[in-house]
Design an enzyme around this catalytic site. Sequence first.
Site, PDB file in Angstrom:
ATOM      1  N   LYS A 245    -118.169  71.197  80.294  1.00 37.48           N
ATOM      2  CA  LYS A 245    -119.574  71.473  80.554  1.00 37.48           C
ATOM      3  C   LYS A 245    -120.140  70.434  81.528  1.00 37.48           C
ATOM      4  CE  LYS A 245    -120.778  73.232  75.908  1.00 37.48           C
ATOM      5  NZ  LYS A 245    -121.413  74.502  76.256  1.00 37.48           N
ATOM      6  N   ARG A 319    -116.435  81.508  68.952  1.00 36.81           N
ATOM      7  CA  ARG A 319    -115.994  82.825  68.471  1.00 36.81           C
ATOM      8  C   ARG A 319    -114.548  82.796  67.972  1.00 36.81           C
ATOM      9  NH1 ARG A 319    -117.415  85.521  74.042  1.00 36.81           N
ATOM     10  NH2 ARG A 319    -118.925  83.830  73.848  1.00 36.81           N
TER      11      ARG A 319
END
Length: 474
Positions: A245, A319
Amino acid sequence: MVTEHLIEQGAETEVVALVPLTKAGLETWLADHDAARTWVDSVGFAAESGSLCLIPGPDGRLAIALAGVADPTEDPWGLAALPSRLPPGRYRLTPEPATPRSASWAALSWTLAGYSFDRYKKSAPRRDGPDLVWPGLANRAWVSHCAEATRLVRDLVNTPAADLGPAELAGAAEALAARFGANCRTVVGDGLLVENYPAIHTVGRAATTARRPRLIDLSWGDEQAPRVTLVGKGVCFDSGGLDLKPSSSMKLMKKDMGGAAHVLGLALMIMASDLPVRLRVLIPAVENAVSAEAMRPLDVLTTRKGLTVEIGNTDAEGRLILADALCEAASEAPDLLIDIATLTGAARTALGPDLPALFCNDEKLADAILAAGRAEADPLWRLPLYAPYRRLLDSKVADIASVSDGPYAGAITAALFLQEFVGPDIAWAHLDVMAWNGATRPGRPEGGEALALRALFAVIAARFPIPDAYPVAT
């Protein structure tokens, strides 16, 4: 005490009348209190929201505090601005709130107005009041449980990742379990491979030995009772992995375990209320770190369900760990399955920070959650599990891709990915939450926040009611 600054009224105690007034209600109040009109007019009080008018009695001491509010019967945060502005003392709402809901909201907003995260401060904020006499119709148990659950969520989310890794998150679950006589088991490190939780292991294996991945598994209640299972994303820090990120996106990633914090808060409310359910809480807890052990883009991993997943972006790790946990949750065919996760920026782009995105495979359950959100002033917004978008997760080399290659419908495709690991006959709701306040508002300081807790608890309590109990939202 979880309901700090809420007190009993003793016969010998001097109490100031606290009168919440809308602009429309001021003239009605003055008609019955003509002696106060001159004072109110002289200080220019017009009951603007957030304004105060302190009226002395004949002895010169404070006797009445008028508070301008928007609508104290519909806004659970209507009184939250007052504790920081009123002088220390004891106050009683006058007149008393007329319904259990308004009385409970008044008490909740008052006690949560005193929340602050001061673990790292040398000097804590003042704690000397003002105090509010408990409103007579307040559901004290609900206020206490809701306040404590909210504080738990906020404290966990606010704690820096250096002090809240997977082990510490497991410790928080174990402490909660010990308090309520629940069982709490944790599968750690390579034990995840032994017990077939490969996706959780793959995501967390790059972290240091002290921050090994784990699955936290808490269970409570009569084994023959209806089964309610909560699954929470516990990414204690998310660097993005090899798809690192940028600093602006990484800054708040201590909050990426917000889903885990939420399910622990909700579990607290369920257990403290002694709801007649068999509760199970599953939290996959990891740190998404960077090392030679980190998963790579286009790696293929096998999940607990046996489905293979092609990794499209290592920053879509939540997820993956939820997939293993949801598969295990679904194996028991619970009567109700809820997962909560700080899952996608797409949900925040669509709905902003205050509205959790709700995905649900059961119309009655979805309607009940949305209705409870409205009744409890704890709103959600439903987004569709739009089946045609499943094609966006097709992979040429695996059963499913972890992400779409395109920029569209990111929250929906994430929910569709999770749906692959939930049985079609299980009533399931997925909440994509922010778990963070970007700015301070009354009762809701900047930092970690609990969203949809009141709504979800109301739904669970209505589905599996305690005999003779009444809901707060009446």
